[in-house]
Design a protein around this motif. Structure first.
Motif, PDB file in Angstrom:
ATOM      1  N   HIS A   1      60.658  21.528 -78.153  1.00 34.07           N
ATOM      2  CA  HIS A   1      60.844  20.387 -77.258  1.00 34.07           C
ATOM      3  C   HIS A   1      62.037  19.552 -77.715  1.00 34.07           C
ATOM      4  O   HIS A   1      62.896  19.192 -76.910  1.00 34.07           O
ATOM      5  N   THR A   2      62.102  19.269 -79.007  1.00 38.18           N
ATOM      6  CA  THR A   2      63.209  18.469 -79.542  1.00 38.18           C
ATOM      7  C   THR A   2      64.546  19.158 -79.297  1.00 38.18           C
ATOM      8  O   THR A   2      65.495  18.536 -78.808  1.00 38.18           O
ATOM      9  N   ALA A   3      64.619  20.436 -79.611  1.00 36.06           N
ATOM     10  CA  ALA A   3      65.873  21.181 -79.441  1.00 36.06           C
ATOM     11  C   ALA A   3      66.261  21.282 -77.966  1.00 36.06           C
ATOM     12  O   ALA A   3      67.444  21.161 -77.620  1.00 36.06           O
ATOM     13  N   SER A   4      65.292  21.480 -77.110  1.00 38.23           N
ATOM     14  CA  SER A   4      65.564  21.631 -75.677  1.00 38.23           C
ATOM     15  C   SER A   4      66.052  20.345 -75.041  1.00 38.23           C
ATOM     16  O   SER A   4      66.789  20.380 -74.057  1.00 38.23           O
ATOM     17  N   CYS A   5      65.643  19.205 -75.577  1.00 39.15           N
ATOM     18  CA  CYS A   5      65.959  17.926 -74.949  1.00 39.15           C
ATOM     19  C   CYS A   5      67.078  17.159 -75.645  1.00 39.15           C
ATOM     20  O   CYS A   5      67.349  16.013 -75.286  1.00 39.15           O
ATOM     21  N   GLU A   6      67.729  17.785 -76.617  1.00 42.78           N
ATOM     22  CA  GLU A   6      68.875  17.134 -77.261  1.00 42.78           C
ATOM     23  C   GLU A   6      70.054  17.097 -76.302  1.00 42.78           C
ATOM     24  O   GLU A   6      70.196  17.952 -75.434  1.00 42.78           O
ATOM     25  N   ASP A   7      70.922  16.103 -76.491  1.00 44.07           N
ATOM     26  CA  ASP A   7      72.155  16.061 -75.717  1.00 44.07           C
ATOM     27  C   ASP A   7      72.969  17.321 -75.988  1.00 44.07           C
ATOM     28  O   ASP A   7      73.060  17.786 -77.120  1.00 44.07           O
ATOM     29  N   GLY A   8      73.519  17.873 -74.950  1.00 42.14           N
ATOM     30  CA  GLY A   8      74.393  19.030 -75.031  1.00 42.14           C
ATOM     31  C   GLY A   8      75.296  18.968 -73.823  1.00 42.14           C
ATOM     32  O   GLY A   8      75.795  17.893 -73.472  1.00 42.14           O
ATOM     33  N   ALA A   9      75.488  20.102 -73.150  1.00 40.37           N
ATOM     34  CA  ALA A   9      76.246  20.084 -71.902  1.00 40.37           C
ATOM     35  C   ALA A   9      75.537  19.182 -70.890  1.00 40.37           C
ATOM     36  O   ALA A   9      76.184  18.534 -70.065  1.00 40.37           O
ATOM     37  N   LEU A  10      74.200  19.130 -70.983  1.00 37.38           N
ATOM     38  CA  LEU A  10      73.404  18.190 -70.184  1.00 37.38           C
ATOM     39  C   LEU A  10      72.884  17.115 -71.123  1.00 37.38           C
ATOM     40  O   LEU A  10      72.517  17.391 -72.267  1.00 37.38           O
ATOM     41  N   SER A  11      72.804  15.901 -70.630  1.00 39.46           N
ATOM     42  CA  SER A  11      72.260  14.812 -71.445  1.00 39.46           C
ATOM     43  C   SER A  11      70.746  14.958 -71.584  1.00 39.46           C
ATOM     44  O   SER A  11      70.090  15.631 -70.782  1.00 39.46           O
ATOM     45  N   ALA A  12      70.196  14.313 -72.589  1.00 37.81           N
ATOM     46  CA  ALA A  12      68.744  14.299 -72.782  1.00 37.81           C
ATOM     47  C   ALA A  12      68.068  13.720 -71.545  1.00 37.81           C
ATOM     48  O   ALA A  12      67.018  14.212 -71.105  1.00 37.81           O
ATOM     49  N   LYS A  13      68.663  12.702 -70.945  1.00 42.71           N
ATOM     50  CA  LYS A  13      68.106  12.097 -69.734  1.00 42.71           C
ATOM     51  C   LYS A  13      68.020  13.117 -68.613  1.00 42.71           C
ATOM     52  O   LYS A  13      66.980  13.255 -67.956  1.00 42.71           O
ATOM     53  N   THR A  14      69.090  13.858 -68.403  1.00 41.04           N
ATOM     54  CA  THR A  14      69.103  14.873 -67.344  1.00 41.04           C
ATOM     55  C   THR A  14      68.039  15.933 -67.607  1.00 41.04           C
ATOM     56  O   THR A  14      67.324  16.347 -66.686  1.00 41.04           O
ATOM     57  N   LYS A  15      67.908  16.337 -68.849  1.00 46.70           N
ATOM     58  CA  LYS A  15      66.914  17.354 -69.187  1.00 46.70           C
ATOM     59  C   LYS A  15      65.495  16.847 -68.948  1.00 46.70           C
ATOM     60  O   LYS A  15      64.635  17.586 -68.462  1.00 46.70           O
ATOM     61  N   GLU A  16      65.232  15.577 -69.260  1.00 51.70           N
ATOM     62  CA  GLU A  16      63.911  15.008 -68.991  1.00 51.70           C
ATOM     63  C   GLU A  16      63.645  14.920 -67.493  1.00 51.70           C
ATOM     64  O   GLU A  16      62.526  15.144 -67.036  1.00 51.70           O
TER      65      GLU A  16
END
Length: 116
Positions: free
Chosen positions: A34-49
């Motif tokens: 969950h932590t790794a999937s929701c970290e900022d990357g090409a998509l922000s954590a907000k977008t992923k949530e």
């Protein structure tokens, strides 16, 4: 149809902690994923949530809805962004997503009141 989503969130958190004590490897692995999937990357954590919330609504998982509304708010999502996410979930999930979208909206309203 009022539910106490803050209590539901806390109850789920406590239950997941209890489960972690009984099956620690699985729950630790899930938490890391969950932590790794929701970290900022090409998509922000907000977008992923917000994506996770849309999926939760379409698969009709109340507990997931509660957690991802909460986490989306914590990641900086606005009321408008969450409502648009609910709208996209309705597009993809039809009538049942309207019902679970209402659950998400009610959770949003309760969490926003708690933060003010």
């Amino acid at each position: 149809m009022t539910k106490d989503y803050s209590k539901r969130y806390n109850d789920l958190s406590n239950l997941m902690g209890e489960m972690g004590a009984k099956i620690p490897n699985i729950m630790e692995s899930f938490s890391k994923m969950h932590t790794a999937s929701c970290e900022d990357g090409a998509l922000s954590a907000k977008t992923k949530e917000l994506i996770a919330l849309g999926i939760a609504i379409t698969i009709r998982c109340e507990g997931c809805i509660v957690c991802h509304v909460h986490d989306a708010i914590n990641a900086g999502a606005s009321t408008e962004e969450i409502m648009e996410t609910i709208g996209v979930a309705i597009l993809m999930g039809g009538g049942p997503s309207v019902v679970y979208g209402c659950e998400a909206m009610e959770a949003l309203d309760q969490f926003v009141v708690l933060e003010n």
